[in-house]
Enzyme design. Structure first.
Site, PDB file in Angstrom:
ATOM      1  N   LYS A  92      36.206  94.992  39.893  1.00 57.09           N
ATOM      2  CA  LYS A  92      35.462  93.749  39.670  1.00 57.09           C
ATOM      3  C   LYS A  92      34.825  93.779  38.281  1.00 57.09           C
ATOM      4  O   LYS A  92      34.749  94.837  37.652  1.00 57.09           O
ATOM      5  CB  LYS A  92      34.381  93.603  40.743  1.00 57.09           C
ATOM      6  CG  LYS A  92      33.346  94.720  40.731  1.00 57.09           C
ATOM      7  CD  LYS A  92      32.432  94.651  41.945  1.00 57.09           C
ATOM      8  CE  LYS A  92      31.422  95.786  41.919  1.00 57.09           C
ATOM      9  NZ  LYS A  92      30.653  95.852  43.176  1.00 57.09           N
ATOM     10  N   ARG A 117      22.327  92.406  52.399  1.00 53.34           N
ATOM     11  CA  ARG A 117      22.857  91.540  51.349  1.00 53.34           C
ATOM     12  C   ARG A 117      23.905  90.672  52.040  1.00 53.34           C
ATOM     13  O   ARG A 117      23.573  89.713  52.702  1.00 53.34           O
ATOM     14  CB  ARG A 117      23.426  92.391  50.214  1.00 53.34           C
ATOM     15  CG  ARG A 117      23.795  91.629  48.986  1.00 53.34           C
ATOM     16  CD  ARG A 117      24.204  92.559  47.835  1.00 53.34           C
ATOM     17  NE  ARG A 117      25.413  93.315  48.125  1.00 53.34           N
ATOM     18  CZ  ARG A 117      26.009  94.121  47.246  1.00 53.34           C
ATOM     19  NH1 ARG A 117      25.501  94.286  46.041  1.00 53.34           N
ATOM     20  NH2 ARG A 117      27.103  94.764  47.560  1.00 53.34           N
ATOM     21  N   TYR A 172      16.080  89.885  11.495  1.00 54.34           N
ATOM     22  CA  TYR A 172      15.073  88.937  11.990  1.00 54.34           C
ATOM     23  C   TYR A 172      13.719  89.589  12.200  1.00 54.34           C
ATOM     24  O   TYR A 172      13.630  90.748  12.603  1.00 54.34           O
ATOM     25  CB  TYR A 172      15.519  88.372  13.343  1.00 54.34           C
ATOM     26  CG  TYR A 172      16.692  87.427  13.267  1.00 54.34           C
ATOM     27  CD1 TYR A 172      16.626  86.244  12.531  1.00 54.34           C
ATOM     28  CD2 TYR A 172      17.854  87.712  13.967  1.00 54.34           C
ATOM     29  CE1 TYR A 172      17.706  85.378  12.491  1.00 54.34           C
ATOM     30  CE2 TYR A 172      18.938  86.852  13.943  1.00 54.34           C
ATOM     31  CZ  TYR A 172      18.856  85.688  13.193  1.00 54.34           C
ATOM     32  OH  TYR A 172      19.921  84.844  13.165  1.00 54.34           O
ATOM     33  N   MET A 174      22.834  88.478  17.347  1.00 57.05           N
ATOM     34  CA  MET A 174      23.860  88.081  18.312  1.00 57.05           C
ATOM     35  C   MET A 174      25.206  88.746  17.983  1.00 57.05           C
ATOM     36  O   MET A 174      25.893  89.238  18.872  1.00 57.05           O
ATOM     37  CB  MET A 174      24.008  86.560  18.314  1.00 57.05           C
ATOM     38  CG  MET A 174      24.951  86.064  19.390  1.00 57.05           C
ATOM     39  SD  MET A 174      25.149  84.280  19.347  1.00 57.05           S
ATOM     40  CE  MET A 174      23.688  83.743  20.211  1.00 57.05           C
TER      41      MET A 174
HETATM   42  C1  LIG Z   1      30.678  97.162  43.552  1.00 56.03           C
HETATM   43  C2  LIG Z   1      30.928  97.593  44.908  1.00 56.03           C
HETATM   44  C3  LIG Z   1      31.493  98.859  45.162  1.00 56.03           C
HETATM   45  C4  LIG Z   1      31.733  99.866  44.090  1.00 56.03           C
HETATM   46  O1  LIG Z   1      30.517 100.516  43.824  1.00 56.03           O
HETATM   47  P1  LIG Z   1      30.404 101.762  42.851  1.00 56.03           P
HETATM   48  O2  LIG Z   1      29.067 102.289  43.083  1.00 56.03           O
HETATM   49  O3  LIG Z   1      30.600 101.263  41.484  1.00 56.03           O
HETATM   50  O4  LIG Z   1      31.469 102.715  43.245  1.00 56.03           O
HETATM   51  C5  LIG Z   1      31.805  99.165  46.455  1.00 56.03           C
HETATM   52  N1  LIG Z   1      31.569  98.312  47.452  1.00 56.03           N
HETATM   53  C6  LIG Z   1      31.016  97.103  47.255  1.00 56.03           C
HETATM   54  C7  LIG Z   1      30.774  96.213  48.404  1.00 56.03           C
HETATM   55  C8  LIG Z   1      30.656  96.713  45.973  1.00 56.03           C
HETATM   56  O5  LIG Z   1      30.108  95.527  45.783  1.00 56.03           O
END
Ligand SMILES: *Cc1c(COP(=O)(O)O)cnc(C)c1O
Length: 761
Positions: free
Chosen positions: A422, A516, A649, A698
């Site tokens: 992700k 969550r 800046y 930036m």
């Molecule tokens: C991001 C995520 C992971 C991976 O977590 P890491 O600590 O980076 O290995 C695993 N499970 C879920 C549900 C996540 O959101």
């Protein structure tokens, strides 16, 4: 798509290729064969001395230099050195075993003081006459690495030359020493440890250091300019002539105890390397590297075989007495035998791969170079890339593969690696990373959103792709179209998704305490209700641990309670009894701290990228993980400012002295946290750590480079990663920016091109 782009760009860059070194290795191997067969002996003794005791003496130093060139450079030097030592030790072990039959034939095991001599041989002289090279390579690189690290380039060069000088008087210049009794005593002492000074302590280090110096020359900005050919060709010829004269004179006056080491050998090697690199541009070739090594290892066997064959066939006149034919026969046999061994090795490797893939062992071995699968890009990239970007992210795919294997190794047998890619694979480039892992045998991927999943599919990722987060019901058709697996984040969501009547695979998320996403693990009826929904097929069930990264008592208790709730739920639902439901609960820290939980998948994100979330995090399992990402930028311009003037800046930085400031074209819009401004952060240029001054803008930032005369516009600055012997780790930078590595990396922006690099050799 990305790959072809990168490839195209590299071609435009016309970057330097080091294939000539591979080719010359083979030449060097044949020179070594000459040393052991004396090709010209039946015609001219002097000619043979020149060929085998002078010219051919460049062969072994060349091997050392090439190793130094590739191993003692740039990123992860310590690791590369260890790897080189391990590989060489393995090769040495195999070679020792291989030569036992000839040892027996030569009555090796009947020698006096067998054990003492055996140990001497193993550490210095080799158990067969040519094998000394392997312990010398191991010791030589260790010494060179130590000297480089401790004393820098110049110091290492001087000290290794001093060692060489000591060696010289035990070798070609021994005649001088014989006149001085005190020194002679010293050398007698040395010779009781090692038969020659031509070994890993006195002989090899200087050539490893020279190789490293060349690597650094070419990796710096200067490497971009074409190096001149005329100087080295002339200088090489002059040095070699001088070395020839030196050798002939020493020989003439019987000064030599042995004939490996000459004063002029060092400059000759230096210019030879220069000449080769300047004159030829060819693609690297792993086959040639392996062939040269195999020729080296096996040629003494071929000598024996040639002699025996000649005797059996009554052709002694041709193949023993005629030294040239003898040499040619041994060379050709060695070459063919090397090809044969390579072919067998390749087949064996392929078969292993196939078997592993078939048995579904997940992560399969991918040995580039041995399978002829290496892409052009992979070949030419290996660490020497010079993108034309203003700033970019380097993704070390060798390290990524290594991490996947290392993590796989601590998982239970039936557990598979689910690569969490992700957020653009935590900034590493989702497609690039997933493609590499797919080649490594990974078939499970996780993303946060529908769009991320679609991008992977479009890129050709074939495995299962699980969406961990929320997807709007109105987009559910896309789930179907791209064969993505949606997480059911609560019961209402499950019902709505079911109402789309699409027949979708889903994983159920269970909340065991993170609060969550997910259905409360106590709401068993709701959960089992999802199994009844006719358009949803439950193919997985999982939970997420929220303090698995902590080993505090309270936290481990909390985690254990989460784990307990999850498994109790699975029992109630009788998940085990049902086929095709994947169970998973660990992310990186879950695996590292609770490695043996029974499950089908482990969702690994941050650990796959070889970094910890925070500096100093302790875990129960400590697999050997390597950082995958480096962040680099070019020096845009350099300006001089006077004491009292300010930069950037807010005028918060005022120079206390006349200063030189380098402006780098990278800023917070690229994901570099703005709170690293004003000396909190630093960058590496030419292997030196230099402070960021003034506020980060930036798209730009300023670095104080006062006193660093060598820095020029276009030089590379490292913001995350290694440069020479210095390193700024992502963890360290995240710590300075008051955040965790995950955030720092995943925010590295889309303006930064992801450039794949490879480090293994
Ligand atoms: C991001 C995520 C992971 C991976 O977590 P890491 O600590 O980076 O290995 C695993 N499970 C879920 C549900 C996540 O959101």
């Amino acid at each position: 798509m990305y790959r072809t782009e990168a490839l195209k760009e590299m071609k435009q860059n016309g970057k330097r290729e080091y294939g000539v070194l591979d080719l010359f290795r083979v030449v060097a191997a044949f020179l070594v064969v000459a040393i052991h067969t004396s090709p010209l002996l039946s015609f001219t003794e002097t000619g043979d001395f020149f060929l085998t005791r002078i010219l051919a003496r460049i062969a072994v130093p060349f091997f050392f230099m090439v190793s130094g060139f590739f191993v003692l450079k740039g990123e992860n030097t310590g690791r590369a050195v260890r790897k080189f030592m391990k590989k060489t030790a393995l090769l040495y072990g195999i070679s020792i075993l291989l030569y036992i039959p000839l040892n027996i034939y030569n009555h090796y095991f009947q020698m006096e003081d067998f054990f003492i001599n055996l140990i001497k041989d193993i550490f210095f002289d080799g158990t067969f006459y040519h094998l000394w090279y392997l312990p010398a390579a191991i010791e030589g690189i260790a010494v060179a690495y130590f000297l480089l690290k401790r004393y820098g380039k110049k110091g290492a060069l001087l000290l290794s030359m001093a060692l060489y000088l000591i060696g010289l008087f035990g070798d070609s210049y021994y005649g001088v020493i014989k006149e001085a009794p005190v020194l002679a005593g010293f050398y007698e002492g040395l010779f009781s440890l090692s038969d020659y000074t031509r070994n890993g302590i006195f002989f090899a280090p200087v050539f490893f250091v020279l190789g490293s110096i060349w690597a650094e020359k070419l990796s710096g900005e200067n490497g971009r300019q074409t190096i001149s050919l005329i100087v080295p060709a002339g200088a090489m010829a002059e040095c070699f002539l001088a070395m020839s004269a030196e050798g002939m004179l020493l020989h003439r006056f019987s000064m030599q105890r042995h004939d490996s080491m000459y004063v002029m050998l060092i400059p000759t090697m230096y210019f030879l390397f220069w000449f080769l690199l300047a004159a030829f541009r060819r693609k690297g070739n792993f086959m040639l590297r392996k062939i040269s090594m195999l020729i080296y290892i096996i040629h003494p066997y071929m000598i024996v075989i040639t002699r025996m064959g000649a005797k059996i066939l009554h052709m002694e006149k041709w193949f023993i007495e005629n030294s040239l034919f003898h040499y040619l026969a041994v060379s050709i046999e060695s070459f063919l035998c090397a090809l044969l061994l390579l072919e067998l090795w390749k087949r064996w490797d392929n078969r292993n791969d196939r078997r592993k893939r078939k048995s579904g062992k997940g992560v399969q071995k991918h040995r580039p170079g041995m399978k002829g699968q290496r892409t052009g890009m992979e070949e030419s990239q290996r660490g020497h890339e010079r993108p034309q970007e203003r700033a970019w992210v380097e993704v070390n795919l060798s390290n990524l593969r290594h991490n996947a294997r290392a993590l796989k190794a601590i998982m239970p047998e039936q557990c598979e690696l689910m690569a969490v890619v992700k957020a653009n694979a935590y900034g590493h480039g989702a497609c690039l990373t997933a493609e590499c892992l797919q080649k490594e045998g990974v078939r499970q991927f996780a993303v946060a959103s529908l769009e991320e999943g679609i991008a992977l599919r479009k890129h050709g990722i074939i495995g299962e792709i699980l969406i961990l987060g929320y997807t709007d019901i109105r987009k559910s058709r896309q789930l179907k179209k791209y064969r993505l697996v949606q997480t059911v984040i609560d019961y209402e969501y499950a019902k709505e998704l079911n109402a789309c009547r699409l027949h979708l695979p889903v994983h159920i998320k269970i909340d065991t305490g993170m609060h969550r996403l997910g259905i409360d693990s106590r709401h068993v009826e709701q959960i089992s209700g999802i199994f009844q929904l006719s358009f949803l097929k439950v193919t997985g069930i999982y939970t997420h641990l929220c303090v698995a990264d902590s080993l505090d008592k309270e936290d481990t208790e909390y985690t254990e309670n989460q784990i307990k709730r999850f498994y109790e739920l699975l029992d109630v639902l009788k998940v085990k009894e049902q086929q095709g439901i994947k169970v998973h609960l660990q992310s990186s820290y879950g695996l590292l701290n609770y490695p043996s939980l029974p499950c089908d998948l482990a969702r690994i994100g941050i650990a796959l990228y070889g970094v910890k979330s925070a500096l100093g995090d302790e875990t129960r399992q400590k697999p050997d993980l390597l950082p995958v990402l480096s962040l680099k930028a070019r020096v845009g311009l350099i300006r001089e400012i006077e004491a009292g003037e300010s930069v950037s800046y807010g005028r918060v930085f005022r120079a206390e002295r006349n200063s030189r400031i380098a402006i780098l074209p990278i800023g917070y819009a690229d994901g570099l946290p703005r709170n690293l401004s004003c000396g909190k952060g630093s960058v590496l240029i030419h292997g030196k750590k230099l402070p960021i001054v003034g506020r980060i803008c930036m798209d730009q930032l300023a670095v104080d480079i006062t006193g660093e005369e060598g820095i020029r516009p276009g030089d590379v600055a490292v913001l995350i990663g290694r440069d020479g012997f210095e390193e700024i780790s992502a963890e360290e930078l995240a710590y300075q920016a008051d955040t965790i590595t995950n955030e720092l990396l995943s925010r590295l922006g889309p303006r930064l091109k992801r450039v794949p690099v490879f480090s293994d050799l």
